[in-house]
Every structure is written in structure tokens, then in C-alpha cells.
Design a protein around this motif. Structure first.
Motif, PDB file in Angstrom:
ATOM      1  N   GLN A   5       2.668   9.639 -10.196  1.00  0.00           N
ATOM      2  CA  GLN A   5       1.869   9.760 -11.415  1.00  0.00           C
ATOM      3  C   GLN A   5       1.098  11.070 -11.428  1.00  0.00           C
ATOM      4  OE1 GLN A   5       1.985   7.733 -13.990  1.00  0.00           O
ATOM      5  NE2 GLN A   5       0.595   9.036 -15.116  1.00  0.00           N
ATOM      6  N   GLU A   6       0.557  11.464 -10.282  1.00  0.00           N
ATOM      7  CA  GLU A   6      -0.163  12.728 -10.194  1.00  0.00           C
ATOM      8  C   GLU A   6       0.772  13.905 -10.427  1.00  0.00           C
ATOM      9  OE1 GLU A   6      -2.005  12.596  -6.371  1.00  0.00           O
ATOM     10  OE2 GLU A   6      -3.533  11.153  -6.999  1.00  0.00           O
ATOM     11  N   ALA A   7       1.994  13.807  -9.941  1.00  0.00           N
ATOM     12  CA  ALA A   7       2.969  14.878 -10.142  1.00  0.00           C
ATOM     13  C   ALA A   7       3.312  15.009 -11.619  1.00  0.00           C
ATOM     14  CB  ALA A   7       4.224  14.611  -9.322  1.00  0.00           C
ATOM     15  N   VAL A   8       3.456  13.886 -12.312  1.00  0.00           N
ATOM     16  CA  VAL A   8       3.764  13.929 -13.736  1.00  0.00           C
ATOM     17  C   VAL A   8       2.589  14.479 -14.518  1.00  0.00           C
ATOM     18  CG1 VAL A   8       4.225  12.477 -15.753  1.00  0.00           C
ATOM     19  CG2 VAL A   8       5.483  12.098 -13.644  1.00  0.00           C
ATOM     20  N   SER A   9       1.381  14.047 -14.193  1.00  0.00           N
ATOM     21  CA  SER A   9       0.207  14.514 -14.922  1.00  0.00           C
ATOM     22  C   SER A   9      -0.098  15.983 -14.620  1.00  0.00           C
ATOM     23  CB  SER A   9      -1.002  13.647 -14.609  1.00  0.00           C
ATOM     24  OG  SER A   9      -1.350  13.769 -13.245  1.00  0.00           O
ATOM     25  N   ALA A  10       0.353  16.489 -13.477  1.00  0.00           N
ATOM     26  CA  ALA A  10       0.139  17.882 -13.134  1.00  0.00           C
ATOM     27  C   ALA A  10       1.136  18.788 -13.847  1.00  0.00           C
ATOM     28  CB  ALA A  10       0.235  18.079 -11.627  1.00  0.00           C
ATOM     29  N   GLY A  11       2.129  18.209 -14.512  1.00  0.00           N
ATOM     30  CA  GLY A  11       3.078  18.997 -15.285  1.00  0.00           C
ATOM     31  C   GLY A  11       4.303  19.429 -14.512  1.00  0.00           C
ATOM     32  N   LYS A  12       4.543  18.845 -13.387  1.00  0.00           N
ATOM     33  CA  LYS A  12       5.743  19.186 -12.631  1.00  0.00           C
ATOM     34  C   LYS A  12       6.959  18.658 -13.363  1.00  0.00           C
ATOM     35  CE  LYS A  12       3.662  19.276  -8.063  1.00  0.00           C
ATOM     36  NZ  LYS A  12       3.632  18.681  -6.739  1.00  0.00           N
ATOM     37  N   GLU A  13       8.024  19.410 -13.315  1.00  0.00           N
ATOM     38  CA  GLU A  13       9.263  19.006 -13.978  1.00  0.00           C
ATOM     39  C   GLU A  13       9.935  17.888 -13.202  1.00  0.00           C
ATOM     40  OE1 GLU A  13      10.864  19.929 -16.830  1.00  0.00           O
ATOM     41  OE2 GLU A  13       9.000  20.967 -17.323  1.00  0.00           O
ATOM     42  N   THR A  14      10.404  16.927 -13.918  1.00  0.00           N
ATOM     43  CA  THR A  14      11.201  15.865 -13.314  1.00  0.00           C
ATOM     44  C   THR A  14      12.554  15.866 -13.987  1.00  0.00           C
ATOM     45  OG1 THR A  14      10.339  14.246 -14.884  1.00  0.00           O
ATOM     46  CG2 THR A  14       9.195  14.430 -12.774  1.00  0.00           C
ATOM     47  N   ARG A  72       0.825  -1.213   0.000  1.00  0.00           N
ATOM     48  CA  ARG A  72       0.000   0.000   0.000  1.00  0.00           C
ATOM     49  C   ARG A  72       0.853   1.254   0.000  1.00  0.00           C
ATOM     50  NH1 ARG A  72      -5.726  -0.426   2.838  1.00  0.00           N
ATOM     51  NH2 ARG A  72      -6.304  -2.456   2.023  1.00  0.00           N
ATOM     52  N   ARG A  73       1.976   1.216   0.728  1.00  0.00           N
ATOM     53  CA  ARG A  73       2.875   2.365   0.746  1.00  0.00           C
ATOM     54  C   ARG A  73       3.469   2.601  -0.641  1.00  0.00           C
ATOM     55  NH1 ARG A  73       8.478   2.464   1.794  1.00  0.00           N
ATOM     56  NH2 ARG A  73       8.243   0.294   2.337  1.00  0.00           N
ATOM     57  N   VAL A  74       3.890   1.531  -1.306  1.00  0.00           N
ATOM     58  CA  VAL A  74       4.457   1.651  -2.650  1.00  0.00           C
ATOM     59  C   VAL A  74       3.387   2.147  -3.622  1.00  0.00           C
ATOM     60  CG1 VAL A  74       5.406   0.336  -4.574  1.00  0.00           C
ATOM     61  CG2 VAL A  74       6.280  -0.027  -2.279  1.00  0.00           C
ATOM     62  N   ASP A  75       2.178   1.612  -3.523  1.00  0.00           N
ATOM     63  CA  ASP A  75       1.090   2.071  -4.393  1.00  0.00           C
ATOM     64  C   ASP A  75       0.824   3.559  -4.204  1.00  0.00           C
ATOM     65  OD1 ASP A  75       0.783  -0.449  -5.445  1.00  0.00           O
ATOM     66  OD2 ASP A  75      -0.930  -0.973  -4.170  1.00  0.00           O
ATOM     67  N   ARG A  76       0.835   4.016  -2.944  1.00  0.00           N
ATOM     68  CA  ARG A  76       0.612   5.433  -2.670  1.00  0.00           C
ATOM     69  C   ARG A  76       1.709   6.281  -3.282  1.00  0.00           C
ATOM     70  NH1 ARG A  76       2.801   8.178   1.320  1.00  0.00           N
ATOM     71  NH2 ARG A  76       3.199   6.282   2.502  1.00  0.00           N
ATOM     72  N   GLN A  77       2.970   5.839  -3.153  1.00  0.00           N
ATOM     73  CA  GLN A  77       4.081   6.588  -3.730  1.00  0.00           C
ATOM     74  C   GLN A  77       3.983   6.638  -5.250  1.00  0.00           C
ATOM     75  OE1 GLN A  77       7.418   4.496  -2.101  1.00  0.00           O
ATOM     76  NE2 GLN A  77       7.492   5.743  -0.246  1.00  0.00           N
TER      77      GLN A  77
END
Length: 81
Positions: free
Chosen positions: A44-53, A34-39
Motif C-alpha cells: 500500500q505504501e508503494a502504491v501511495s508513493a507513486g511507484k509503478e506497478t 503479522r507477516r501478511v499484514d506487513r506485506q
């Protein structure tokens, strides 16, 4: 408490302890999953929100010491042969 009641209580406690020991590894695994799934979901949300990686092209391109050593060894072999 009679001797029979004490023996029954001790038997139940031992049985409960064994049950806990057998179930504990699976509970730990579920919590870890569950911890890994949350991470992963947060990433995924950070990538879809357009944050730079950081991209691999952003990393330094300086070869490591092992690469320089290997290159030196190759050139010596070519010169000697």
C-alpha cells in the motif's frame, strides 16, 4: 529426589508439553498474519508513493495453446454441421 518428587516433575513436564502443543498452532497463525499484514502495508505504501506497478494491459496478449486448440475445435464443429 524421592519418587513422589520425580513423579510430580514428570507430570508437570507432560502438562507443559501439552500446553505448548495446544498453543503452538495459534502462535504460528499470529506470526503468519503479522507477516501478511506487513506485506500488505508495504504494498500500500508503494502504491501511495507513486511507484509503478505492472498492469494487466502490460501483459502479453498472445492466446495460450489451450485457446488455440479450443478455437480449432469450434471451427471444425461449425464446418461439419
Amino acid at each position: 529426589m524421592t519418587g513422589n518428587q520425580t513423579e510430580a516433575l514428570f507430570g508437570m513436564l507432560v502438562t507443559f508439553g501439552l500446553l505448548v502443543l495446544m498453543v503452538l498452532p495459534s502462535v504460528i497463525g499470529i506470526v503468519r498474519d503479522r507477516r501478511v499484514d506487513r506485506q500488505l502495508r508495504e504494498a500500500q505504501e508503494a502504491v501511495s508513493a507513486g511507484k509503478e506497478t505492472q498492469k494487466s494491459s502490460d501483459r502479453s496478449t498472445v492466446p495460450s495453446t489451450a485457446t488455440w486448440y479450443a478455437e480449432g475445435r469450434r471451427s471444425k464443429k461449425l464446418v461439419n454441421s
